[in-house]
Scaffold this motif. Sequence first.
Motif, short mmCIF file in Angstrom:
data_model
loop_
_atom_site.label_atom_id
_atom_site.label_comp_id
_atom_site.label_asym_id
_atom_site.label_seq_id
_atom_site.Cartn_x
_atom_site.Cartn_y
_atom_site.Cartn_z
N ASN A 118 7.97 -3.42 -39.05
CA ASN A 118 6.23 -3.44 -39.47
C ASN A 118 6.49 -4.79 -39.03
OD1 ASN A 118 5.97 -1.57 -40.96
ND2 ASN A 118 4.11 -2.13 -41.94
N PRO A 119 5.04 -5.23 -37.79
CA PRO A 119 5.15 -6.45 -37.07
C PRO A 119 4.84 -7.27 -38.38
CG PRO A 119 3.91 -4.49 -35.95
CD PRO A 119 4.35 -4.14 -37.07
N GLY A 120 4.45 -8.25 -38.32
CA GLY A 120 4.33 -9.60 -39.27
C GLY A 120 5.47 -9.27 -40.52
N THR A 121 6.50 -9.04 -40.48
CA THR A 121 7.38 -9.19 -41.60
C THR A 121 8.11 -9.20 -41.93
OG1 THR A 121 7.82 -6.90 -41.22
CG2 THR A 121 6.61 -7.12 -42.81
N PHE A 122 8.45 -10.57 -40.16
CA PHE A 122 9.68 -10.90 -40.56
C PHE A 122 10.03 -11.87 -39.15
CE2 PHE A 122 8.39 -7.61 -37.28
CZ PHE A 122 8.36 -8.52 -36.05
N GLU A 123 11.24 -12.69 -38.70
CA GLU A 123 11.45 -13.50 -37.96
C GLU A 123 12.64 -13.14 -36.40
OE1 GLU A 123 10.92 -15.42 -41.06
OE2 GLU A 123 12.66 -13.74 -40.89
N ARG A 124 12.55 -13.95 -35.65
CA ARG A 124 13.48 -13.41 -34.87
C ARG A 124 14.88 -13.28 -36.06
NH1 ARG A 124 13.81 -14.71 -29.14
NH2 ARG A 124 11.35 -14.76 -29.45
N GLU A 125 14.73 -14.63 -36.52
CA GLU A 125 16.14 -14.21 -37.06
C GLU A 125 16.86 -13.25 -37.93
OE1 GLU A 125 14.56 -17.25 -37.03
OE2 GLU A 125 15.51 -17.59 -35.20
N ARG A 126 15.40 -12.55 -37.95
CA ARG A 126 15.89 -11.68 -39.54
C ARG A 126 16.14 -10.53 -38.46
NH1 ARG A 126 13.56 -11.64 -44.29
NH2 ARG A 126 12.76 -9.70 -45.42
N PHE A 127 15.81 -9.55 -37.01
CA PHE A 127 15.53 -9.22 -36.82
C PHE A 127 17.53 -9.09 -36.14
CE2 PHE A 127 12.05 -6.70 -34.38
CZ PHE A 127 11.00 -6.43 -35.35
N ARG A 128 18.08 -10.55 -35.72
CA ARG A 128 19.77 -10.85 -34.87
C ARG A 128 20.17 -10.12 -37.18
NH1 ARG A 128 20.04 -11.39 -31.17
NH2 ARG A 128 18.23 -12.89 -28.64
N ALA B 140 12.24 -7.14 -30.65
CA ALA B 140 12.73 -6.15 -31.16
C ALA B 140 14.05 -5.68 -29.85
CB ALA B 140 11.89 -4.79 -30.87
N ALA B 141 13.23 -5.51 -28.44
CA ALA B 141 13.72 -5.61 -27.57
C ALA B 141 14.77 -6.66 -27.00
CB ALA B 141 12.83 -5.80 -26.33
N ASP B 142 14.45 -7.36 -27.30
CA ASP B 142 15.39 -8.63 -27.34
C ASP B 142 17.10 -8.70 -27.91
OD1 ASP B 142 16.34 -11.38 -26.02
OD2 ASP B 142 15.82 -12.05 -27.88
N ALA B 143 16.27 -7.99 -28.99
CA ALA B 143 17.69 -8.26 -30.05
C ALA B 143 18.57 -7.06 -30.43
CB ALA B 143 17.46 -8.66 -31.55
#
Length: 401
Positions: free
Chosen positions: A124-134, A175-178
Amino acid sequence: MGPLGSRAGQTAVEHYLRPGTLQLGAPPPLSLYVHLPWCLRKCPYCDFNSHESKGDLPEARYLDALRADLEQSLPLVWSRRIHSVFIGGGTPSLFSPEGIDRLLADVRALLPLEPGCEVTLEANPGTFERERFRAFRAAGVTRLSIGVQSFDDAALKRIGRVHDGAQSRAAVAEAADAFDTFNLDLMYALPGQDEAALQQDLATALSFEPPHLSIYHLTLEPNTVFANRPPVLPDDDTASAMLDLIVDTTGTVGLQRYEVSAFARPGHRCAHNLNYWQFGDYLGIGAGAHGKLSFPHRVVRQVKWREPARYMAEALAGRALSNEDEVAREALPFEFMLNALRLREGFALQDFRERTGLPLSAIELALAEAERRGLLAVDLTHARPTARGFDFLSDLQQLFL
Ligand SMILES: C[S@@+](CC[C@H](N)C(=O)[O-])C[C@H]1O[C@@H](n2cnc3c(N)ncnc32)[C@H](O)[C@@H]1O
Ligand code: SF4
């Protein structure tokens, strides 16, 4: 459905293998669904098994319960490989990347995954930051599905979302980045939404060139806040014009509508959902998770305990299963069609035989009637909804009741 009754909770394999009147073919692909049931706040339209998290999540205990649940299920899927994994919710992205890493390590230790197995996680948007996705990606997630719903601040507020449009956009960009492949969930026919607002949402979504889009008509589900206090929604004509707009707009950028609500670029269809629609098998673990498993002479549906605290207690005591039913012979054609006819390409007649265990004669009359009404095109090997059949899908499905 014919209940398996007192056998619920047992996994005596012989019981599932005993003779019966159905003759299924080789088992279909097997997927794994993992349910993580917590959210920051319950949305007023949502009837999924999701619970407001009060304080910290009992992450470690829940992961223990999932592992126990999986261990209890193993005898039923012995020697079968996993075709796809879907970690859904709830809001799975509330779990830490370390938790998801542990979950996927447990899954891999207990079940063989097919090479290149799709592993989706809902975020969900707002529940993470960039590092989290990676970090999710490093844990083995191959595909992220982001619950954007809309990019419009006012619309998001009216449907009770915790994030705003800027957070929606940031989530998709990350998301598109990771990830090489990802999905956006959007909803349309929202309170206060008009065609221009939807067009704006679509334009924003498409500006990220998503490989996959799922776009759902907002429905008022029983026992939700919206069902009790319904918001003013766009009328049916407007909603239908909105769907036309969605189909036209996505078509022009090469997203193919391969299922009622799913649009994908070539090579980016969701393997997990395709398996549901093709009446494949799935094992469900986690609170309230559903499963469907095929045996040579029967199809069985299972549900795990729904309430998270009860689920954890039962699973850890070796009793994750709350309910189990054998799908009745008479119910199988409709169950198969309810799924297969959602696909633009329809289904192979052979799959009907192999996956329901019924002869084609069980649906011959209904197939002929659907063809006569111009809802279905049938050849020697396939049945495919016509454009009209796809537009009047429930009429088409009803013919197989
Ligand atoms: C299982 S939900 C979970 C996804 C994630 N928790 C979220 O809300 O963003 C999957 C999707 O179902 C859709 N959905 C949920 N409730 C709906 C409703 N009442 N009508 C239409 N679509 C709905 C939303 O698009 C949502 O993203
Ligand atoms: S975040 Fe998703 S799962 Fe959670 S309550 Fe909202 S719609 Fe339901």
